[in-house]
Scaffold this motif. Structure first.
Motif, PDB file in Angstrom:
ATOM      1  N   ILE A 144      38.202   3.734  -7.238  1.00  0.00           N
ATOM      2  CA  ILE A 144      37.730   4.976  -6.640  1.00  0.00           C
ATOM      3  C   ILE A 144      36.288   4.733  -6.230  1.00  0.00           C
ATOM      4  N   VAL A 145      36.014   4.784  -4.933  1.00  0.00           N
ATOM      5  CA  VAL A 145      34.699   4.440  -4.392  1.00  0.00           C
ATOM      6  C   VAL A 145      34.034   5.695  -3.839  1.00  0.00           C
ATOM      7  N   LEU A 146      32.854   6.016  -4.375  1.00  0.00           N
ATOM      8  CA  LEU A 146      32.045   7.121  -3.877  1.00  0.00           C
ATOM      9  C   LEU A 146      30.939   6.533  -3.018  1.00  0.00           C
ATOM     10  N   THR A 147      30.902   6.926  -1.747  1.00  0.00           N
ATOM     11  CA  THR A 147      29.914   6.358  -0.836  1.00  0.00           C
ATOM     12  C   THR A 147      28.609   7.138  -0.888  1.00  0.00           C
ATOM     13  N   ARG A 148      27.506   6.387  -0.715  1.00  0.00           N
ATOM     14  CA  ARG A 148      26.164   6.956  -0.785  1.00  0.00           C
ATOM     15  C   ARG A 148      25.634   7.196   0.628  1.00  0.00           C
ATOM     16  N   GLY A 149      26.114   8.226   1.281  1.00  0.00           N
ATOM     17  CA  GLY A 149      25.674   8.524   2.640  1.00  0.00           C
ATOM     18  C   GLY A 149      25.176   9.951   2.752  1.00  0.00           C
ATOM     19  N   LYS A 150      24.796  10.340   3.973  1.00  0.00           N
ATOM     20  CA  LYS A 150      24.380  11.719   4.189  1.00  0.00           C
ATOM     21  C   LYS A 150      25.520  12.671   3.868  1.00  0.00           C
ATOM     22  N   GLN A 151      26.729  12.232   4.164  1.00  0.00           N
ATOM     23  CA  GLN A 151      27.922  12.989   3.808  1.00  0.00           C
ATOM     24  C   GLN A 151      28.793  12.110   2.907  1.00  0.00           C
ATOM     25  N   PRO A 152      28.553  12.139   1.619  1.00  0.00           N
ATOM     26  CA  PRO A 152      29.311  11.275   0.706  1.00  0.00           C
ATOM     27  C   PRO A 152      30.813  11.499   0.839  1.00  0.00           C
ATOM     28  N   ALA A 153      31.541  10.410   0.684  1.00  0.00           N
ATOM     29  CA  ALA A 153      33.000  10.469   0.762  1.00  0.00           C
ATOM     30  C   ALA A 153      33.591   9.746  -0.437  1.00  0.00           C
ATOM     31  N   VAL A 154      34.851  10.029  -0.702  1.00  0.00           N
ATOM     32  CA  VAL A 154      35.561   9.408  -1.813  1.00  0.00           C
ATOM     33  C   VAL A 154      36.784   8.687  -1.260  1.00  0.00           C
ATOM     34  N   HIS A 155      36.913   7.406  -1.586  1.00  0.00           N
ATOM     35  CA  HIS A 155      38.022   6.598  -1.079  1.00  0.00           C
ATOM     36  C   HIS A 155      38.772   5.964  -2.246  1.00  0.00           C
ATOM     37  N   ARG A 156      40.073   5.847  -2.082  1.00  0.00           N
ATOM     38  CA  ARG A 156      40.929   5.226  -3.098  1.00  0.00           C
ATOM     39  C   ARG A 156      41.514   3.935  -2.528  1.00  0.00           C
ATOM     40  N   HIS A 157      41.454   2.864  -3.311  1.00  0.00           N
ATOM     41  CA  HIS A 157      42.024   1.573  -2.915  1.00  0.00           C
ATOM     42  C   HIS A 157      42.938   1.086  -4.036  1.00  0.00           C
ATOM     43  N   MET A 158      44.080   0.544  -3.657  1.00  0.00           N
ATOM     44  CA  MET A 158      45.075   0.109  -4.633  1.00  0.00           C
ATOM     45  C   MET A 158      45.364  -1.388  -4.461  1.00  0.00           C
ATOM     46  N   LEU A 159      45.753  -2.006  -5.566  1.00  0.00           N
ATOM     47  CA  LEU A 159      46.118  -3.421  -5.543  1.00  0.00           C
ATOM     48  C   LEU A 159      47.156  -3.682  -6.622  1.00  0.00           C
ATOM     49  N   THR A 160      48.192  -4.428  -6.276  1.00  0.00           N
ATOM     50  CA  THR A 160      49.180  -4.876  -7.252  1.00  0.00           C
ATOM     51  C   THR A 160      48.788  -6.270  -7.724  1.00  0.00           C
ATOM     52  N   PRO A 161      48.611  -6.483  -9.021  1.00  0.00           N
ATOM     53  CA  PRO A 161      48.186  -7.801  -9.506  1.00  0.00           C
ATOM     54  C   PRO A 161      49.137  -8.913  -9.063  1.00  0.00           C
ATOM     55  N   ASP A 162      48.556 -10.000  -8.600  1.00  0.00           N
ATOM     56  CA  ASP A 162      49.298 -11.187  -8.187  1.00  0.00           C
ATOM     57  C   ASP A 162      49.129 -12.248  -9.277  1.00  0.00           C
ATOM     58  N   PRO A 163      50.220 -12.713  -9.898  1.00  0.00           N
ATOM     59  CA  PRO A 163      50.098 -13.717 -10.962  1.00  0.00           C
ATOM     60  C   PRO A 163      49.327 -14.959 -10.540  1.00  0.00           C
ATOM     61  N   ARG A 164      49.417 -15.349  -9.282  1.00  0.00           N
ATOM     62  CA  ARG A 164      48.686 -16.530  -8.812  1.00  0.00           C
ATOM     63  C   ARG A 164      47.186 -16.292  -8.835  1.00  0.00           C
ATOM     64  N   GLU A 165      46.767 -15.079  -8.455  1.00  0.00           N
ATOM     65  CA  GLU A 165      45.346 -14.759  -8.478  1.00  0.00           C
ATOM     66  C   GLU A 165      44.834 -14.632  -9.908  1.00  0.00           C
ATOM     67  N   ILE A 166      45.677 -14.133 -10.797  1.00  0.00           N
ATOM     68  CA  ILE A 166      45.292 -14.047 -12.207  1.00  0.00           C
ATOM     69  C   ILE A 166      45.096 -15.447 -12.779  1.00  0.00           C
ATOM     70  N   ALA A 167      46.005 -16.357 -12.453  1.00  0.00           N
ATOM     71  CA  ALA A 167      45.865 -17.747 -12.909  1.00  0.00           C
ATOM     72  C   ALA A 167      44.581 -18.361 -12.362  1.00  0.00           C
ATOM     73  N   ARG A 168      44.252 -18.026 -11.139  1.00  0.00           N
ATOM     74  CA  ARG A 168      43.025 -18.564 -10.527  1.00  0.00           C
ATOM     75  C   ARG A 168      41.778 -18.074 -11.261  1.00  0.00           C
TER      76      ARG A 168
END
Length: 286
Positions: free
Chosen positions: A222-246
């Motif tokens: 959950i990202v809160l932006t620091r601007g004149k008009q702050p906004a809230v954005h949601r980003h999702m990710l499914t864990p990848d076993p290869r990236e975890i191993a890395r």
């Protein structure tokens, strides 16, 4: 609550004793945090000053104090929801921000151009208004933990990894770990990939709980932006076993370098400008 569900051991076993004891001797703590790992990646000498020599920072960037204070206000909001109580009002969130700011800002704060304590408080108030007005302020499922601290041996031949997870939620589809961030601008894909290693590593700490719930893991920012008009954005990710191993391989290499005493400066325009050990670095002679 989470430790009970995961049945994490309160101490180390004889089989995994040595790396923790070695960490205690080298860095005066018997675990590794992701912040220590990423500090070494950015600059091994900065790691040395912070974790081995344990020098007092020469200053604290205002962004660090600001982010910590906004984070505390959001934590209060979700703790109230976790306790099945009414969420705090806007004034209480701002009061929490101000109280934590005073604590975080004790000492030498380095403000960015055009910033002041008053301007940052005004910005925080607007960001918290945006947060309260967004759907991310609602509990999207069953809350299992708020600011939950977990540790376990998840990387072979390394000390325990200790992680502090902002939010753990069971949704109909997954077990989700959430990280709250403040940012000058909205995130793109490159920022998500830059931030992924920490949460991928932390997903391994929560993985036994996901398995107990019969749910796949899901990572959320959950990202809160620091601007004149702050906004809230949601980003999702499914864990990848290869990236975890890395990332586990990265942790192993970093730990090996720490044990070997491989500390040296890694100058860059981005890292040096905000480093709180600039004077110590200039005096370093190897």
């Amino acid at each position: 609550m989470i430790r009970t569900l995961l049945r994490l051991p309160p101490g180390e076993s004889s089989r995994t004793e040595n790396p923790n004891k070695l960490a205690r001797r080298l860095i005066d703590r018997d675990y590794l945090s992701y912040s220590s790992i990423s500090t070494y990646q950015r600059c091994p000498l900065r790691f040395y000053f912070a974790y081995v020599a344990q020098r007092e920072p020469e200053f604290k960037p205002s962004s660090l104090a600001f982010g910590g204070a906004v984070h505390a206000a959001i934590e209060l909001h979700f703790r109230r929801l976790f306790e099945a109580a009414d969420p705090p009002g806007h004034d209480e969130l701002v009061d929490t921000y101000e109280r934590v700011w005073q604590f975080e800002a004790a000492g030498s704060i380095r403000f960015n151009n055009g910033e002041s304590e008053a301007s940052l408080k005004d910005l925080a108030a607007r960001m918290l208004t945006a947060f309260q007005g967004s759907n991310v302020s609602l509990a999207d499922g069953e809350l299992l933990g708020v600011e939950e601290e977990l540790r376990a041996r998840i990387v072979e031949s390394c000390p325990d990894i200790l992680g502090r997870i902002d939010l753990i939620t069971v949704t109909p589809a997954a077990l989700r770990i959430t990280d709250f961030k403040t940012s000058r601008s909205a995130w793109g894909e490159s920022k998500i990939q830059e931030s992924a290693p920490q949460q991928l590593l932390y997903s391994e700490l929560v993985k036994p709980l996901a398995e107990a719930c019969g749910k796949p893991m899901e990572i959320e920012w959950i990202v809160l932006t620091r601007g004149k008009q702050p906004a809230v954005h949601r980003h999702m990710l499914t864990p990848d076993p290869r990236e975890i191993a890395r990332i586990k391989a990265v942790v192993q290499r970093v730990w090996q370098a720490i044990v070997a005493g491989s500390f040296f400066p890694s100058p860059s325009a981005m890292n040096c400008a905000t480093c709180p050990f600039q004077n110590a670095c200039k005096r370093w002679e190897g």
